[in-house]
Design an enzyme around this catalytic site. Structure first.
Site, PDB file in Angstrom:
ATOM      1  N   LYS A   1       0.841  -1.200   0.000  1.00 34.96           N
ATOM      2  CA  LYS A   1       0.000   0.000   0.000  1.00 34.96           C
ATOM      3  C   LYS A   1       0.878   1.252   0.000  1.00 34.96           C
ATOM      4  CE  LYS A   1      -1.790   1.574   4.051  1.00 34.96           C
ATOM      5  NZ  LYS A   1      -1.413   2.980   4.270  1.00 34.96           N
ATOM      6  N   ASN A   2       1.835   1.307   0.921  1.00 35.63           N
ATOM      7  CA  ASN A   2       2.600   2.541   1.062  1.00 35.63           C
ATOM      8  C   ASN A   2       3.523   2.804  -0.128  1.00 35.63           C
ATOM      9  OD1 ASN A   2       1.329   3.050   3.431  1.00 35.63           O
ATOM     10  ND2 ASN A   2       3.045   2.514   4.763  1.00 35.63           N
TER      11      ASN A   2
ATOM     12  N   ARG B   1      -3.559  10.923   4.636  1.00 33.37           N
ATOM     13  CA  ARG B   1      -2.406  11.805   4.709  1.00 33.37           C
ATOM     14  C   ARG B   1      -1.486  11.685   3.485  1.00 33.37           C
ATOM     15  NH1 ARG B   1       1.183  14.589   8.028  1.00 33.37           N
ATOM     16  NH2 ARG B   1       3.306  14.075   7.524  1.00 33.37           N
TER      17      ARG B   1
ATOM     18  N   CYS C   1      -4.547  13.604  12.806  1.00 35.43           N
ATOM     19  CA  CYS C   1      -4.517  12.183  12.500  1.00 35.43           C
ATOM     20  C   CYS C   1      -4.621  11.440  13.816  1.00 35.43           C
ATOM     21  CB  CYS C   1      -3.212  11.864  11.791  1.00 35.43           C
ATOM     22  SG  CYS C   1      -2.946  10.114  11.590  1.00 35.43           S
TER      23      CYS C   1
ATOM     24  N   ARG D   1       1.691  14.592  13.208  1.00 36.24           N
ATOM     25  CA  ARG D   1       2.174  14.374  11.834  1.00 36.24           C
ATOM     26  C   ARG D   1       2.219  15.662  11.005  1.00 36.24           C
ATOM     27  NH1 ARG D   1      -0.491   8.823   9.726  1.00 36.24           N
ATOM     28  NH2 ARG D   1       1.510   8.460   8.785  1.00 36.24           N
ATOM     29  N   PRO D   2       3.112  16.574  11.383  1.00 34.98           N
ATOM     30  CA  PRO D   2       3.228  17.827  10.623  1.00 34.98           C
ATOM     31  C   PRO D   2       3.872  17.603   9.259  1.00 34.98           C
ATOM     32  CG  PRO D   2       4.962  17.689  12.267  1.00 34.98           C
ATOM     33  CD  PRO D   2       4.109  16.466  12.450  1.00 34.98           C
ATOM     34  N   MET D   3       4.017  18.697   8.492  1.00 32.51           N
ATOM     35  CA  MET D   3       4.617  18.583   7.147  1.00 32.51           C
ATOM     36  C   MET D   3       5.841  19.474   6.984  1.00 32.51           C
ATOM     37  SD  MET D   3       1.741  18.135   4.225  1.00 32.51           S
ATOM     38  CE  MET D   3       2.994  18.264   2.966  1.00 32.51           C
ATOM     39  N   ASP D   4       6.418  19.904   8.119  1.00 34.56           N
ATOM     40  CA  ASP D   4       7.526  20.862   8.027  1.00 34.56           C
ATOM     41  C   ASP D   4       8.702  20.333   7.195  1.00 34.56           C
ATOM     42  OD1 ASP D   4       7.726  19.047  10.232  1.00 34.56           O
ATOM     43  OD2 ASP D   4       9.452  20.164  10.971  1.00 34.56           O
ATOM     44  N   LEU D   5       8.980  19.032   7.283  1.00 32.12           N
ATOM     45  CA  LEU D   5      10.138  18.482   6.558  1.00 32.12           C
ATOM     46  C   LEU D   5       9.907  18.502   5.049  1.00 32.12           C
ATOM     47  CD1 LEU D   5      10.729  15.526   8.996  1.00 32.12           C
ATOM     48  CD2 LEU D   5      12.242  17.480   8.696  1.00 32.12           C
TER      49      LEU D   5
ATOM     50  N   ASP E   1       4.602   0.389  12.082  1.00 34.25           N
ATOM     51  CA  ASP E   1       3.352  -0.151  11.538  1.00 34.25           C
ATOM     52  C   ASP E   1       3.125  -1.618  11.922  1.00 34.25           C
ATOM     53  OD1 ASP E   1       2.767   2.264  10.399  1.00 34.25           O
ATOM     54  OD2 ASP E   1       3.227   1.688   8.346  1.00 34.25           O
TER      55      ASP E   1
ATOM     56  N   ILE F   1       8.295   6.595  16.916  1.00 34.51           N
ATOM     57  CA  ILE F   1       7.997   7.308  15.661  1.00 34.51           C
ATOM     58  C   ILE F   1       6.778   8.221  15.814  1.00 34.51           C
ATOM     59  CG2 ILE F   1       7.577   7.052  13.172  1.00 34.51           C
ATOM     60  CD1 ILE F   1      10.245   5.835  14.021  1.00 34.51           C
TER      61      ILE F   1
ATOM     62  N   ARG G   1      -8.693  -0.133   4.397  1.00 35.76           N
ATOM     63  CA  ARG G   1      -7.677   0.794   3.884  1.00 35.76           C
ATOM     64  C   ARG G   1      -6.373   0.064   3.587  1.00 35.76           C
ATOM     65  NH1 ARG G   1      -6.091   5.342   7.545  1.00 35.76           N
ATOM     66  NH2 ARG G   1      -4.716   5.535   5.770  1.00 35.76           N
TER      67      ARG G   1
HETATM   68  C1  UD1 Z   1       4.788   6.651   6.366  1.00 36.85           C
HETATM   69  C2  UD1 Z   1       3.823   5.501   6.203  1.00 36.85           C
HETATM   70  C3  UD1 Z   1       3.229   5.105   7.548  1.00 36.85           C
HETATM   71  C4  UD1 Z   1       4.363   4.804   8.534  1.00 36.85           C
HETATM   72  C5  UD1 Z   1       5.360   5.953   8.593  1.00 36.85           C
HETATM   73  C6  UD1 Z   1       6.576   5.650   9.447  1.00 36.85           C
HETATM   74  C7  UD1 Z   1       2.954   5.930   3.986  1.00 36.85           C
HETATM   75  C8  UD1 Z   1       1.790   6.294   3.141  1.00 36.85           C
HETATM   76  N1  UD1 Z   1       2.753   5.922   5.302  1.00 36.85           N
HETATM   77  O1  UD1 Z   1       4.023   7.746   6.865  1.00 36.85           O
HETATM   78  O2  UD1 Z   1       2.417   3.958   7.367  1.00 36.85           O
HETATM   79  O3  UD1 Z   1       3.819   4.613   9.819  1.00 36.85           O
HETATM   80  O4  UD1 Z   1       5.826   6.269   7.264  1.00 36.85           O
HETATM   81  O5  UD1 Z   1       7.212   4.506   9.006  1.00 36.85           O
HETATM   82  O6  UD1 Z   1       4.013   5.605   3.489  1.00 36.85           O
HETATM   83  N2  UD1 Z   1       7.256  14.258  10.699  1.00 36.85           N
HETATM   84  C9  UD1 Z   1       7.544  15.564  10.995  1.00 36.85           C
HETATM   85  N3  UD1 Z   1       7.529  16.479   9.970  1.00 36.85           N
HETATM   86  C10 UD1 Z   1       7.262  16.126   8.690  1.00 36.85           C
HETATM   87  C11 UD1 Z   1       6.984  14.774   8.406  1.00 36.85           C
HETATM   88  C12 UD1 Z   1       6.989  13.856   9.425  1.00 36.85           C
HETATM   89  O7  UD1 Z   1       7.797  15.907  12.143  1.00 36.85           O
HETATM   90  O8  UD1 Z   1       7.281  16.984   7.813  1.00 36.85           O
HETATM   91  C13 UD1 Z   1       7.238  13.267  11.797  1.00 36.85           C
HETATM   92  C14 UD1 Z   1       5.861  12.656  11.983  1.00 36.85           C
HETATM   93  O9  UD1 Z   1       5.065  13.455  12.810  1.00 36.85           O
HETATM   94  C15 UD1 Z   1       6.177  11.330  12.624  1.00 36.85           C
HETATM   95  C16 UD1 Z   1       7.523  10.959  12.001  1.00 36.85           C
HETATM   96  O10 UD1 Z   1       8.055  12.165  11.453  1.00 36.85           O
HETATM   97  O11 UD1 Z   1       6.340  11.470  14.004  1.00 36.85           O
HETATM   98  C17 UD1 Z   1       7.408   9.901  10.910  1.00 36.85           C
HETATM   99  O12 UD1 Z   1       6.656  10.394   9.851  1.00 36.85           O
HETATM  100  P1  UD1 Z   1       6.925   9.979   8.335  1.00 36.85           P
HETATM  101  O13 UD1 Z   1       8.114   9.108   8.235  1.00 36.85           O
HETATM  102  O14 UD1 Z   1       6.876  11.220   7.528  1.00 36.85           O
HETATM  103  O15 UD1 Z   1       5.633   9.116   8.051  1.00 36.85           O
HETATM  104  P2  UD1 Z   1       4.628   9.218   6.844  1.00 36.85           P
HETATM  105  O16 UD1 Z   1       5.382   9.409   5.571  1.00 36.85           O
HETATM  106  O17 UD1 Z   1       3.518  10.133   7.169  1.00 36.85           O
END
Ligand code: UD1
Length: 423
Positions: A22-23, A94, A118, A123-127, A309, A331, A401
């Site tokens: 899926k991912n 997301r 969520c 789960r922010p998007m700053d990165l 996961d 995580i 899902r």
């Molecule tokens: C992906 C997977 C999800 C899995 C996760 C971690 C998909 C569709 N989903 O989610 O199933 O649980 O990887 O293996 O592939 N973070 C920030 N800022 C950001 C982005 C992330 O602080 O901009 C933090 C998140 O809040 C979280 C951590 O980084 O605590 C991991 O997130 P991330 O690796 O980005 O997970 P996803 O890509 O959302």
């Protein structure tokens, strides 16, 4: 709403085919936005999240045709006529945010709704944002939407180091960088097999990428990408989930298509718990030896560490272990929502912040349960397979899902499981 009814206590024996990830598929599908030539994915899983991504891509003007019962996705982004990823779709999932990088790179602009809260944390998007800004994009947040614009001459290659090896941010930046001018280096990139799969597909499309599977990705931008056909990698989380089925009930199940290198750290913990895992020509064969499983401690980490996961599913197993296990979640904050539901089935779990202490009991007992996310829901299914009596798991849409034909796959191995259609 549908529910799943399980009568537990039956040993499982047989084989379970593992679907495409899926991912991985959710990252590969937006890659179609990078090219005006067709991208075809084979071995796609048939899941509601894939349907959501299909709707999102179609809303942007892409064509997505399902073939072979949904296992082949033929996509074309020849005529993109919209650059707004609407809240109504993004809020459902997301991973919708993975259209941001490709749209920005191909069209020079993109408007993408923030995903919103969520169930498993902030789960922010700053990165994602900082990475794309490093490539020269200007990104503002207005009315809950990210408004992103590339500079006049297009995105420019840059060196960057991620604060955390985020899977989604690595994917978004990687896709954007394929069409940027010059060289991009992403340090502390995520190393998940889904990133490797995406890089391999992008390379088939003409991208120049090195280092996938390591912490440093180097991308040499090209002017355009072309069409390709790519098989989606095996779903290591579905694989790990079904490896736990015979572990929790007893019996032997061969997970077809499974490979040890996808789940090495997880398989090591199963071994410590007393479960046999053998790599065969067709997949991974998992057997539970006699007696209770051993308690083991687990800490979730980015790949190649133990996957977050699979934490909920592993907890279900450890609920019946001989002794006390500690699970540490590093995580996501707030990812123990399955613990109170497992407790309703007789488990002994104490949660303190990011740690859960699980003291094994001899037998779980069936109960009506529900969960608020995908992996939590499937952990209740696993617990129910081992529990005495009947368990009714509601809110099944979470399972749909991420797990295709779950009842059929488990039922074929002897599980007494059925879906009851709701109103
Ligand atoms: C992906 C997977 C999800 C899995 C996760 C971690 C998909 C569709 N989903 O989610 O199933 O649980 O990887 O293996 O592939 N973070 C920030 N800022 C950001 C982005 C992330 O602080 O901009 C933090 C998140 O809040 C979280 C951590 O980084 O605590 C991991 O997130 P991330 O690796 O980005 O997970 P996803 O890509 O959302």
């Amino acid at each position: 709403m549908d529910s799943i009814v399980i009568h537990g206590g039956t040993e499982l024996n047989g084989e379970i085919p593992i679907a495409g990830a899926k991912n991985a598929c959710l990252a590969l599908m937006p890659a179609t936005l990078l090219s005006d030539e067709p991208l075809t994915l084979t071995n796609a899983p048939r899941l509601s999240d894939i349907k959501t991504m299909t709707e999102l891509l179609q809303s942007l003007g892409a064509e997505v045709t399902k073939m072979q019962d949904g296992q082949v996705l033929a996509m074309s982004s020849h005529d993109l006529d919209n650059h707004v990823a609407d809240y109504d779709i993004v809020r459902k999932m997301r991973a919708s945010n993975l259209v941001l990088g490709p749209m920005l790179a191909r069209l020079g602009h993109a408007v993408v709704s923030l995903p919103g809260g969520c169930a498993i944390g902030a789960r922010p998007m700053d990165l994602h944002i900082h990475g794309l800004e490093a490539l020269g994009a200007e990104i503002d947040l207005r009315d809950g939407y990210l408004h992103a614009k590339a500079p006049a001459g297009g995105l420019k290659g840059a060196q960057m180091e991620l604060r955390f090896a985020s899977v989604g941010a690595t994917e978004n930046i990687l896709m954007a960088a394929t069409l940027a001018k010059g060289t991009t280096v992403i340090k502390n990139a995520a190393r998940e097999p889904e990133i490797v799969d995406l890089a391999q597909c992008l390379r088939k499309m003409g991208a120049q990428i090195e280092g996938e599977g390591t912490s440093t990705l180097t991308i040499q931008g090209v002017d355009s990408l072309h069409g390709a056909t790519h098989p989606v990698v095996t779903d290591r989380i579905e694989l790990g989930t079904y490896m736990l089925a015979p572990a929790i009930t007893g019996g032997t199940v061969e997970c077809l298509g499974g490979k040890l290198d996808l789940v090495a750290s997880f398989a090591e913990k199963l071994h410590d718990a007393g479960i046999d895992v053998e790599e065969t020509a067709r997949g991974l064969k998992v057997s539970r030896r006699n007696g209770r499983v051993n308690a083991v401690n687990v800490t979730t980490e980015p790949f190649p560490g133990f996957p977050t996961d699979l934490q909920a599913q592993m907890m279900a197993l450890l609920c019946t272990a001989d002794g006390t296990s500690v699970l540490e979640e590093t995580i996501f904050e707030n990812r123990f929502m399955h613990a109170p539901e497992l407790t309703r089935m007789g488990a002994n779990i104490e949660v303190h912040g990011g740690h859960a202490t699980v003291t094994g009991v001899k037998r779980l007992k069936g109960a009506p349960v529900m969960a608020t996310d995908l992996r939590a829901s499937v952990s209740l299914i696993l617990a129910a397979l081992a529990a005495e009596g009947e368990t009714v798991v509601s809110r099944v849409y979470h399972l749909d899902r991420g797990y295709e034909r779950l009842e059929q796959k488990l039922g074929a191995c002897g599980a007494r499981i059925e879906r009851v259609k709701g109103a």
